[in-house]
Design a protein around this motif. Sequence first.
Motif, PDB file in Angstrom:
ATOM      1  N   UNK A   1      -1.436   8.074   2.019  1.00 40.55           N
ATOM      2  CA  UNK A   1      -2.130   6.849   1.619  1.00 40.55           C
ATOM      3  C   UNK A   1      -3.155   7.142   0.522  1.00 40.55           C
ATOM      4  N   UNK A   2      -3.085   6.358  -0.545  1.00 47.68           N
ATOM      5  CA  UNK A   2      -4.069   6.492  -1.626  1.00 47.68           C
ATOM      6  C   UNK A   2      -5.446   6.073  -1.126  1.00 47.68           C
ATOM      7  N   UNK A   3      -6.503   6.513  -1.788  1.00 48.06           N
ATOM      8  CA  UNK A   3      -7.858   6.085  -1.407  1.00 48.06           C
ATOM      9  C   UNK A   3      -7.969   4.565  -1.388  1.00 48.06           C
TER      10      UNK A   3
ATOM     11  N   UNK B   1      -7.271  -2.813   8.700  1.00 43.37           N
ATOM     12  CA  UNK B   1      -7.332  -1.650   7.816  1.00 43.37           C
ATOM     13  C   UNK B   1      -6.789  -0.406   8.495  1.00 43.37           C
ATOM     14  N   UNK B   2      -7.068  -0.246   9.765  1.00 43.70           N
ATOM     15  CA  UNK B   2      -6.578   0.927  10.480  1.00 43.70           C
ATOM     16  C   UNK B   2      -5.053   0.951  10.516  1.00 43.70           C
ATOM     17  N   UNK B   3      -4.437  -0.205  10.734  1.00 45.39           N
ATOM     18  CA  UNK B   3      -2.972  -0.256  10.769  1.00 45.39           C
ATOM     19  C   UNK B   3      -2.373   0.083   9.412  1.00 45.39           C
TER      20      UNK B   3
ATOM     21  N   UNK C   1       0.828  -1.210   0.000  1.00 47.72           N
ATOM     22  CA  UNK C   1       0.000   0.000   0.000  1.00 47.72           C
ATOM     23  C   UNK C   1       0.858   1.254   0.000  1.00 47.72           C
ATOM     24  N   UNK C   2       1.938   1.238   0.768  1.00 52.10           N
ATOM     25  CA  UNK C   2       2.838   2.396   0.792  1.00 52.10           C
ATOM     26  C   UNK C   2       3.502   2.591  -0.560  1.00 52.10           C
ATOM     27  N   UNK C   3       3.989   1.512  -1.134  1.00 53.65           N
ATOM     28  CA  UNK C   3       4.676   1.581  -2.420  1.00 53.65           C
ATOM     29  C   UNK C   3       3.745   2.127  -3.502  1.00 53.65           C
ATOM     30  N   UNK C   4       2.543   1.570  -3.613  1.00 53.42           N
ATOM     31  CA  UNK C   4       1.609   2.031  -4.639  1.00 53.42           C
ATOM     32  C   UNK C   4       1.191   3.476  -4.399  1.00 53.42           C
TER      33      UNK C   4
ATOM     34  N   UNK D   1       0.931   3.639   6.636  1.00 51.58           N
ATOM     35  CA  UNK D   1       1.257   4.301   5.373  1.00 51.58           C
ATOM     36  C   UNK D   1       1.318   5.807   5.579  1.00 51.58           C
ATOM     37  N   UNK D   2       0.415   6.336   6.378  1.00 46.67           N
ATOM     38  CA  UNK D   2       0.481   7.743   6.738  1.00 46.67           C
ATOM     39  C   UNK D   2      -0.306   8.651   5.821  1.00 46.67           C
TER      40      UNK D   2
END
Length: 306
Positions: free
Chosen positions: A133-135, A122-124, A91-94, A129-130
């Motif tokens: 974070x993308x949608x 999901x919360x983590x 998720x971070x990479x994308x 990601x911070x």
Amino acid sequence: MTTRLRGVLAPVLTPFDAKLAPDVGRLIAHCRWLIDNHAGLALFGTNSEAASISVAERKSLTEALLEAGIPAARMMPGTGACALPDAVELSRHASQLGVAGLLVLPPFFFKGVSDDGVFAYYAEIIEQVGPGCAPIYLYHIPQFTQVPITLGLIERLRKRYPTVIAGAKDSSGDWANTQAMLDHFAADGFDVFPASESLLSKALPLGAAGCISATVNMNPAGIHRLFEGWRGDQAGELQASADAVRQVFQGGAMIPAMKHAVATYATDAPWRTVRPPLVPLDAALRESLDARLRAIDFSMPGYPRA
């Protein structure tokens, strides 16, 4: 600000070479054809064989597509994983690459987990990601995961993360569930994508954002015409035409069937390769599929030939 994805998206088929490694060239060509036919790219979905593709492979393939000029604004890669650190890393990479959204499965090994546990997952991801974070689009496919995305969970996540939780893909096959998602959340900007174009005529009037459907890989232009024309005089004809293609492929060995179709219409036999535990169609199934496709005058106009 990222423009929200709407319309028709394909869980993009992943080609493999003779050594079962992802075939980057064929993937790029397939994605270009999909985009040229007005489809978005839900990379690494179920029909991408995503559960059989490693974290490193997903990252390198996403980078290769972007380097080839495939626009990040048309991408919604799947970043869910059983292991939380893998989901965070993907998720971070994308997100850092600027994709339009993330399609995130719940963790799917443990069964019977509570909404509290899925909420924490999901919360983590969002917290780790911070701010960049993308949608996130929640991926409800309980027949595979046995971990449902409930209405209560959606409500909790949207309350905590209203700017990140953007929508859901409902692959349950249960129209009542899709309708409930639309009735409860669509009016408030939560984008619901049913997983079949066969539901578009019912879902779009209720506020659906489009569909994320396996057979967009086969019929992107036809499904896009339905998305654009569902209010028009030809709506019934457009729906029937899309349904005819869907009915040929749905059920059974859908991924090998679609790969066989690409191989046939692109005259490119390596497209038939699937990664174990999947296996290609046997001769009898190939002949049956070919006959059914001929019966509906199926084609893939403009597909790059080998």
